[in-house]
Design a protein around this motif. Sequence first.
Motif, PDB file in Angstrom:
ATOM      1  N   LEU A   1       0.867  -1.193   0.000  1.00  0.00           N
ATOM      2  CA  LEU A   1       0.000   0.000   0.000  1.00  0.00           C
ATOM      3  C   LEU A   1       0.901   1.241   0.000  1.00  0.00           C
ATOM      4  O   LEU A   1       1.468   1.606   1.017  1.00  0.00           O
TER       5      LEU A   1
ATOM      6  N   GLY B   1       3.137   3.477  -3.344  1.00  0.00           N
ATOM      7  CA  GLY B   1       4.184   3.250  -4.348  1.00  0.00           C
ATOM      8  C   GLY B   1       5.207   4.370  -4.349  1.00  0.00           C
ATOM      9  O   GLY B   1       5.681   4.794  -5.399  1.00  0.00           O
ATOM     10  N   GLY B   2       5.572   4.854  -3.132  1.00  0.00           N
ATOM     11  CA  GLY B   2       6.615   5.872  -3.013  1.00  0.00           C
ATOM     12  C   GLY B   2       7.972   5.206  -2.860  1.00  0.00           C
ATOM     13  O   GLY B   2       8.235   4.134  -3.432  1.00  0.00           O
ATOM     14  N   THR B   3       8.838   5.803  -2.047  1.00  0.00           N
ATOM     15  CA  THR B   3      10.202   5.292  -1.895  1.00  0.00           C
ATOM     16  C   THR B   3      10.180   3.837  -1.420  1.00  0.00           C
ATOM     17  O   THR B   3      10.782   2.948  -2.043  1.00  0.00           O
TER      18      THR B   3
ATOM     19  N   ASP C   1      -1.400   2.764  -5.342  1.00  0.00           N
ATOM     20  CA  ASP C   1      -1.121   4.166  -5.009  1.00  0.00           C
ATOM     21  C   ASP C   1      -2.246   5.031  -5.565  1.00  0.00           C
ATOM     22  O   ASP C   1      -2.850   4.703  -6.575  1.00  0.00           O
TER      23      ASP C   1
ATOM     24  N   ASN D   1      -2.052   7.863  -6.968  1.00  0.00           N
ATOM     25  CA  ASN D   1      -1.766   8.583  -8.215  1.00  0.00           C
ATOM     26  C   ASN D   1      -0.524   7.981  -8.874  1.00  0.00           C
ATOM     27  O   ASN D   1       0.123   7.094  -8.321  1.00  0.00           O
TER      28      ASN D   1
ATOM     29  N   GLN E   1      11.337  13.645  -3.189  1.00  0.00           N
ATOM     30  CA  GLN E   1      11.013  14.669  -2.187  1.00  0.00           C
ATOM     31  C   GLN E   1      12.227  15.497  -1.731  1.00  0.00           C
ATOM     32  O   GLN E   1      12.064  16.674  -1.411  1.00  0.00           O
TER      33      GLN E   1
ATOM     34  N   TYR F   1       7.060  21.281   2.006  1.00  0.00           N
ATOM     35  CA  TYR F   1       7.014  19.828   2.083  1.00  0.00           C
ATOM     36  C   TYR F   1       6.061  19.239   1.036  1.00  0.00           C
ATOM     37  O   TYR F   1       5.712  18.054   1.091  1.00  0.00           O
TER      38      TYR F   1
ATOM     39  N   LYS G   1       9.029  14.142   8.556  1.00  0.00           N
ATOM     40  CA  LYS G   1       9.978  13.446   7.692  1.00  0.00           C
ATOM     41  C   LYS G   1      11.166  14.371   7.452  1.00  0.00           C
ATOM     42  O   LYS G   1      11.043  15.594   7.533  1.00  0.00           O
TER      43      LYS G   1
ATOM     44  N   ALA H   1      15.558  18.829   7.188  1.00  0.00           N
ATOM     45  CA  ALA H   1      15.231  19.683   6.030  1.00  0.00           C
ATOM     46  C   ALA H   1      14.933  21.140   6.419  1.00  0.00           C
ATOM     47  O   ALA H   1      15.394  22.059   5.731  1.00  0.00           O
TER      48      ALA H   1
ATOM     49  N   VAL I   1      -5.870   6.303   5.596  1.00  0.00           N
ATOM     50  CA  VAL I   1      -6.275   4.888   5.570  1.00  0.00           C
ATOM     51  C   VAL I   1      -5.780   4.158   6.825  1.00  0.00           C
ATOM     52  O   VAL I   1      -6.455   3.262   7.352  1.00  0.00           O
TER      53      VAL I   1
ATOM     54  N   ALA J   1       5.690   5.645   7.400  1.00  0.00           N
ATOM     55  CA  ALA J   1       4.405   5.279   8.014  1.00  0.00           C
ATOM     56  C   ALA J   1       4.570   4.662   9.403  1.00  0.00           C
ATOM     57  O   ALA J   1       3.603   4.588  10.163  1.00  0.00           O
TER      58      ALA J   1
ATOM     59  N   SER K   1      16.893   7.110   3.077  1.00  0.00           N
ATOM     60  CA  SER K   1      18.045   6.256   3.381  1.00  0.00           C
ATOM     61  C   SER K   1      17.636   5.156   4.354  1.00  0.00           C
ATOM     62  O   SER K   1      18.096   4.016   4.267  1.00  0.00           O
TER      63      SER K   1
ATOM     64  N   VAL L   1      14.743   3.738   4.582  1.00  0.00           N
ATOM     65  CA  VAL L   1      14.004   2.705   3.848  1.00  0.00           C
ATOM     66  C   VAL L   1      14.985   1.677   3.269  1.00  0.00           C
ATOM     67  O   VAL L   1      14.766   0.463   3.336  1.00  0.00           O
TER      68      VAL L   1
HETATM   69  C1  FAD Z   1      11.703  18.466   1.956  1.00  0.00           C
HETATM   70  C2  FAD Z   1      12.123  17.034   2.091  1.00  0.00           C
HETATM   71  C3  FAD Z   1      13.455  16.692   1.960  1.00  0.00           C
HETATM   72  C4  FAD Z   1      13.867  15.376   2.115  1.00  0.00           C
HETATM   73  N1  FAD Z   1      15.199  15.086   1.986  1.00  0.00           N
HETATM   74  C5  FAD Z   1      15.627  13.813   2.155  1.00  0.00           C
HETATM   75  C6  FAD Z   1      17.004  13.476   1.983  1.00  0.00           C
HETATM   76  O1  FAD Z   1      17.836  14.344   1.677  1.00  0.00           O
HETATM   77  N2  FAD Z   1      17.378  12.193   2.180  1.00  0.00           N
HETATM   78  C7  FAD Z   1      16.478  11.210   2.512  1.00  0.00           C
HETATM   79  O2  FAD Z   1      16.870  10.058   2.683  1.00  0.00           O
HETATM   80  N3  FAD Z   1      15.149  11.493   2.674  1.00  0.00           N
HETATM   81  C8  FAD Z   1      14.707  12.765   2.492  1.00  0.00           C
HETATM   82  N4  FAD Z   1      13.372  13.062   2.614  1.00  0.00           N
HETATM   83  C9  FAD Z   1      12.447  12.036   3.139  1.00  0.00           C
HETATM   84  C10 FAD Z   1      12.020  11.010   2.113  1.00  0.00           C
HETATM   85  O3  FAD Z   1      11.522  11.627   0.959  1.00  0.00           O
HETATM   86  C11 FAD Z   1      10.950  10.124   2.749  1.00  0.00           C
HETATM   87  O4  FAD Z   1      11.401   9.672   4.000  1.00  0.00           O
HETATM   88  C12 FAD Z   1      10.637   8.925   1.883  1.00  0.00           C
HETATM   89  O5  FAD Z   1      10.100   9.344   0.667  1.00  0.00           O
HETATM   90  C13 FAD Z   1       9.667   7.990   2.622  1.00  0.00           C
HETATM   91  O6  FAD Z   1       9.242   6.977   1.786  1.00  0.00           O
HETATM   92  P1  FAD Z   1       7.808   6.292   2.025  1.00  0.00           P
HETATM   93  O7  FAD Z   1       7.696   5.266   0.961  1.00  0.00           O
HETATM   94  O8  FAD Z   1       7.652   5.924   3.427  1.00  0.00           O
HETATM   95  O9  FAD Z   1       6.754   7.459   1.746  1.00  0.00           O
HETATM   96  P2  FAD Z   1       6.454   8.192   0.365  1.00  0.00           P
HETATM   97  O10 FAD Z   1       7.624   8.137  -0.537  1.00  0.00           O
HETATM   98  O11 FAD Z   1       5.918   9.540   0.740  1.00  0.00           O
HETATM   99  O12 FAD Z   1       5.313   7.311  -0.307  1.00  0.00           O
HETATM  100  C14 FAD Z   1       4.040   7.130   0.264  1.00  0.00           C
HETATM  101  C15 FAD Z   1       3.094   6.766  -0.876  1.00  0.00           C
HETATM  102  O13 FAD Z   1       1.878   6.287  -0.341  1.00  0.00           O
HETATM  103  C16 FAD Z   1       0.815   6.778  -1.145  1.00  0.00           C
HETATM  104  N5  FAD Z   1      -0.400   6.745  -0.334  1.00  0.00           N
HETATM  105  C17 FAD Z   1      -0.594   7.302   0.882  1.00  0.00           C
HETATM  106  N6  FAD Z   1      -1.831   7.056   1.306  1.00  0.00           N
HETATM  107  C18 FAD Z   1      -2.432   6.335   0.326  1.00  0.00           C
HETATM  108  C19 FAD Z   1      -3.746   5.784   0.189  1.00  0.00           C
HETATM  109  N7  FAD Z   1      -4.675   5.931   1.132  1.00  0.00           N
HETATM  110  N8  FAD Z   1      -4.028   5.103  -0.934  1.00  0.00           N
HETATM  111  C20 FAD Z   1      -3.087   4.926  -1.915  1.00  0.00           C
HETATM  112  N9  FAD Z   1      -1.850   5.442  -1.819  1.00  0.00           N
HETATM  113  C21 FAD Z   1      -1.538   6.123  -0.703  1.00  0.00           C
HETATM  114  C22 FAD Z   1       1.271   8.174  -1.528  1.00  0.00           C
HETATM  115  O14 FAD Z   1       0.600   8.646  -2.689  1.00  0.00           O
HETATM  116  C23 FAD Z   1       2.762   7.974  -1.757  1.00  0.00           C
HETATM  117  O15 FAD Z   1       3.068   7.691  -3.086  1.00  0.00           O
HETATM  118  C24 FAD Z   1      12.915  14.368   2.407  1.00  0.00           C
HETATM  119  C25 FAD Z   1      11.564  14.702   2.509  1.00  0.00           C
HETATM  120  C26 FAD Z   1      11.165  16.012   2.340  1.00  0.00           C
HETATM  121  C27 FAD Z   1       9.702  16.357   2.450  1.00  0.00           C
END
Ligand code: FAD
Length: 422
Positions: A17, A19-21, A43, A45, A51, A139, A169, A173, A266, A300, A310, A312
């Motif tokens: 659930l 499709g981000g990082t 995901d 979208n 980010q 953000y 997060k 930053a 969710v 999450a 990093s 992740v």
């Molecule tokens: C300004 C900024 C700078 C950053 N700089 C760094 C850096 O230099 N180095 C570093 O390591 N990290 C950095 N990060 C943090 C990094 O981007 C995040 O920690 C990372 O993307 C987390 O991955 P994730 O998969 O947990 O979440 P995300 O990549 O945010 O993915 C979550 C996904 O879940 C989807 N989603 C959520 N809810 C639902 C739902 N109900 N139904 C369907 N889809 C859903 C979203 O659409 C999204 O695609 C930065 C973040 C920001 C905001």
Amino acid sequence: MVGASDKGAHMTEIVILGGGTAGTLIANTLVKKKLPWHITVIDRNDEHHYQPGYLFVPFGMMPASRVAKSRTKFLPDGVDLIIDAAVTIDRAAHEVVLSSGRRVRYDQLIIASGTIPDPAAVPGMADGIEWYRSVFDFYTLEGAAALAPKIKGLEKGRLVVHVSETPIKCPVAPLEFALLAQDYMRKKGRNWGVDVVYVTPLDGAFTKPVASRTLGGLLAERGIEQITDFQVEEIDNGAKELVSYDGRRVPFDLLVTVPPNRGSAVVIESGLGDEAGFVAVNKHTLQSEIDPDIWVLGDATNAPTSKAGSVVHFEAAAFVPNLIAHVAGEPLPKLFDGHANCFIESGRGEAMLLDFNYEQEPVTGVFPLAGVGPLKLLRPSRLNHLSKLAFEGVYWHALLPGRPLPFPHDMSTAGKNLESTN
Ligand SMILES: Cc1cc2nc3c(=O)[nH]c(=O)nc-3n(C[C@H](O)[C@H](O)[C@H](O)COP(=O)(O)OP(=O)(O)OC[C@H]3O[C@@H](n4cnc5c(N)ncnc54)[C@H](O)[C@@H]3O)c2cc1C
């Protein structure tokens, strides 16, 4: 069990659930294992955002158009992508319910739904007349892009960089934003007219004592005023002031705020999250505390490490063998140590690097090789800055595809000055 798209009764249905990082990295890593598993990513979208780029967009250091790419390109063949929002998780039925009404069955569910800023949580923020006039977030891509002309046009006054609450997060930053803003104004010859102020709910610049001292010292050296222990109550739009619960007021001409970060709706809707919507996990195995068939990665979780890309990468090294063992009915073989790396842009073409885990706070020294580095920990250097810029390519072409990176997964104390913790 029969899966979402009915690929065959023998297949184990893995649903991711988000499709981000985390979701993309895990899908790629699992596919390489060539297991009899059918993998579905959900995901809301088809836009995957880099980010870390949000930090650079306001300063014209990265075009907004380079931040977003189609998710599809980064998911491997054989993985199904469903573009729809998940609204709830029916744990009894082992199904994720989507906004279209479709139900996607899973044997193992991996929640990777991240965290999003919630500017509606602070009175006077999203509902204030100054929102996207003199009050901005960076953000979101929308916020970062809208901020760019404001930074460019700011000739004088108070530029206040503000953190509403923690956890957020990439907790470094906002510090990076303050340092880059001060450097931007210096280069434009406006640093006599623009005062950069850093406002935080913490008692110092950062959560970890050694890093907090070092980063606080750097802010002071660059002439950035720090206002600490500031628990925001509201933004007074008429007066253009931040107001704290203890009655302090911080005036601004331009406010760059990090709104409270919340877990996905969710998670909250499914009764899996805490007050802020983060899922309680075993911090070493990343398994949900209430359901052994649910795993949580990335932003999450409520694991007490940084919310960073990093992390992740380091989590995946423990999580993947654990998931494989769990499906096979075997004991979990690996423990995640909370390892995190964070580059901190410090302006003047330099950056710092933090390396820490659950047990070991950031210290000085070198990384990744003892005695060699070449990256310096907790000290500004040009090479750290070039590495931070290079991270963009690493992200799209190595981290997301789950390729090996030249860093140890578990944190190593070799090359580090552990006595500097005292
Ligand atoms: C300004 C900024 C700078 C950053 N700089 C760094 C850096 O230099 N180095 C570093 O390591 N990290 C950095 N990060 C943090 C990094 O981007 C995040 O920690 C990372 O993307 C987390 O991955 P994730 O998969 O947990 O979440 P995300 O990549 O945010 O993915 C979550 C996904 O879940 C989807 N989603 C959520 N809810 C639902 C739902 N109900 N139904 C369907 N889809 C859903 C979203 O659409 C999204 O695609 C930065 C973040 C920001 C905001």
